[in-house]
Design a protein around this motif. Structure first.
Motif, PDB file in Angstrom:
ATOM      1  N   ARG A  49      47.394  46.203  52.901  1.00  0.00           N
ATOM      2  CA  ARG A  49      45.955  46.369  53.120  1.00  0.00           C
ATOM      3  C   ARG A  49      45.314  46.814  51.820  1.00  0.00           C
ATOM      4  N   ILE A  50      43.980  46.676  51.768  1.00  0.00           N
ATOM      5  CA  ILE A  50      43.244  47.093  50.586  1.00  0.00           C
ATOM      6  C   ILE A  50      41.996  47.864  50.998  1.00  0.00           C
ATOM      7  N   ASP A  51      41.514  48.692  50.087  1.00  0.00           N
ATOM      8  CA  ASP A  51      40.229  49.357  50.277  1.00  0.00           C
ATOM      9  C   ASP A  51      39.313  48.901  49.146  1.00  0.00           C
ATOM     10  N   SER A  52      38.150  49.517  49.014  1.00  0.00           N
ATOM     11  CA  SER A  52      37.189  49.057  48.005  1.00  0.00           C
ATOM     12  C   SER A  52      37.713  49.223  46.581  1.00  0.00           C
ATOM     13  N   ALA A  53      38.495  50.257  46.303  1.00  0.00           N
ATOM     14  CA  ALA A  53      39.084  50.411  44.968  1.00  0.00           C
ATOM     15  C   ALA A  53      40.074  49.279  44.701  1.00  0.00           C
ATOM     16  N   GLY A  54      40.859  48.941  45.706  1.00  0.00           N
ATOM     17  CA  GLY A  54      41.779  47.819  45.576  1.00  0.00           C
ATOM     18  C   GLY A  54      41.038  46.511  45.369  1.00  0.00           C
ATOM     19  N   MET A  55      39.895  46.361  46.036  1.00  0.00           N
ATOM     20  CA  MET A  55      39.088  45.152  45.874  1.00  0.00           C
ATOM     21  C   MET A  55      38.566  45.048  44.447  1.00  0.00           C
ATOM     22  N   ALA A  56      38.161  46.176  43.877  1.00  0.00           N
ATOM     23  CA  ALA A  56      37.704  46.182  42.482  1.00  0.00           C
ATOM     24  C   ALA A  56      38.836  45.748  41.549  1.00  0.00           C
ATOM     25  N   LEU A  57      40.033  46.235  41.792  1.00  0.00           N
ATOM     26  CA  LEU A  57      41.190  45.840  40.990  1.00  0.00           C
ATOM     27  C   LEU A  57      41.434  44.343  41.117  1.00  0.00           C
ATOM     28  N   LEU A  58      41.413  43.829  42.341  1.00  0.00           N
ATOM     29  CA  LEU A  58      41.649  42.403  42.551  1.00  0.00           C
ATOM     30  C   LEU A  58      40.574  41.559  41.888  1.00  0.00           C
ATOM     31  N   GLY A  59      39.323  42.005  41.980  1.00  0.00           N
ATOM     32  CA  GLY A  59      38.241  41.267  41.338  1.00  0.00           C
ATOM     33  C   GLY A  59      38.422  41.177  39.835  1.00  0.00           C
ATOM     34  N   GLU A  60      38.814  42.275  39.228  1.00  0.00           N
ATOM     35  CA  GLU A  60      39.048  42.286  37.778  1.00  0.00           C
ATOM     36  C   GLU A  60      40.241  41.404  37.410  1.00  0.00           C
ATOM     37  N   LEU A  61      41.317  41.502  38.176  1.00  0.00           N
ATOM     38  CA  LEU A  61      42.492  40.667  37.888  1.00  0.00           C
ATOM     39  C   LEU A  61      42.163  39.188  38.052  1.00  0.00           C
ATOM     40  N   ALA A  62      41.443  38.841  39.112  1.00  0.00           N
ATOM     41  CA  ALA A  62      41.070  37.443  39.345  1.00  0.00           C
ATOM     42  C   ALA A  62      40.182  36.929  38.211  1.00  0.00           C
ATOM     43  N   SER A  63      39.279  37.775  37.730  1.00  0.00           N
ATOM     44  CA  SER A  63      38.420  37.396  36.610  1.00  0.00           C
ATOM     45  C   SER A  63      39.258  37.101  35.364  1.00  0.00           C
ATOM     46  N   ARG A  64      40.234  37.929  35.100  1.00  0.00           N
ATOM     47  CA  ARG A  64      41.111  37.712  33.943  1.00  0.00           C
ATOM     48  C   ARG A  64      41.914  36.420  34.095  1.00  0.00           C
ATOM     49  N   LEU A  65      42.330  36.110  35.316  1.00  0.00           N
ATOM     50  CA  LEU A  65      43.059  34.862  35.540  1.00  0.00           C
ATOM     51  C   LEU A  65      42.170  33.659  35.247  1.00  0.00           C
ATOM     52  N   ARG A  66      40.902  33.729  35.667  1.00  0.00           N
ATOM     53  CA  ARG A  66      39.985  32.616  35.412  1.00  0.00           C
ATOM     54  C   ARG A  66      39.792  32.406  33.913  1.00  0.00           C
ATOM     55  N   VAL A  67      39.731  33.477  33.147  1.00  0.00           N
ATOM     56  CA  VAL A  67      39.603  33.379  31.692  1.00  0.00           C
ATOM     57  C   VAL A  67      40.824  32.660  31.111  1.00  0.00           C
ATOM     58  N   GLN A  68      41.974  32.844  31.729  1.00  0.00           N
ATOM     59  CA  GLN A  68      43.216  32.224  31.264  1.00  0.00           C
ATOM     60  C   GLN A  68      43.407  30.825  31.849  1.00  0.00           C
ATOM     61  N   GLY A  69      42.399  30.317  32.561  1.00  0.00           N
ATOM     62  CA  GLY A  69      42.466  28.970  33.098  1.00  0.00           C
ATOM     63  C   GLY A  69      43.025  28.873  34.497  1.00  0.00           C
ATOM     64  N   GLY A  70      43.224  29.992  35.145  1.00  0.00           N
ATOM     65  CA  GLY A  70      43.750  29.984  36.510  1.00  0.00           C
ATOM     66  C   GLY A  70      42.751  30.595  37.464  1.00  0.00           C
ATOM     67  N   GLY A  71      43.269  31.290  38.444  1.00  0.00           N
ATOM     68  CA  GLY A  71      42.396  31.984  39.364  1.00  0.00           C
ATOM     69  C   GLY A  71      42.731  31.799  40.818  1.00  0.00           C
ATOM     70  N   GLN A  72      43.799  31.083  41.128  1.00  0.00           N
ATOM     71  CA  GLN A  72      44.160  30.886  42.523  1.00  0.00           C
ATOM     72  C   GLN A  72      44.630  32.202  43.125  1.00  0.00           C
ATOM     73  N   VAL A  73      44.086  32.545  44.298  1.00  0.00           N
ATOM     74  CA  VAL A  73      44.468  33.759  45.014  1.00  0.00           C
ATOM     75  C   VAL A  73      45.072  33.340  46.344  1.00  0.00           C
TER      76      VAL A  73
END
Length: 102
Positions: A49-73
């Motif tokens: 499970r996740i809470d809002s802090a976890g969501m912030a972490l996931l959002g940042e990680l997903a953003s970094r993946l998109r910069v690297q040409g990915g982003g699939q979750v």
């Protein structure tokens, strides 16, 4: 209380596990922010499970993946859909995607 959250990298995929809450983010962020090998996917199948802090972490990680040409979750832990809707995030956790407001 110690967090049971963790991560591992397999190929181009970052696998997260456990409960992604405020305590987990505090523990994981220093390790994850150092810059991992180029990643394209974020796998949440082992996240309980996740809470809002976890969501912030996931959002940042997903953003970094998109910069690297990915982003699939992949994976849908408890709380993800509700938080995605509350923050108007797309399925790939993007704030700026046209489908984010849908």
């Amino acid at each position: 209380m110690a967090s049971d959250a963790g991560f591992r990298v397999e190929g181009d995929t970052l696998h997260l596990s456990g409960v992604l809450d405020r305590g987990a983010v505090t523990t994981l962020w220093p390790q994850l922010s150092r810059g991992l090998a180029p990643l394209r996917q974020l796998n949440l199948a082992a996240v309980e499970r996740i809470d809002s802090a976890g969501m912030a972490l996931l959002g940042e990680l997903a953003s970094r993946l998109r910069v690297q040409g990915g982003g699939q979750v992949t994976g849908s832990p408890a709380g993800l859909d509700e938080l995605r809707a509350a923050y108007r995030l797309s399925p790939d956790l993007d704030f700026t995607s046209p489908s984010a407001g849908s």
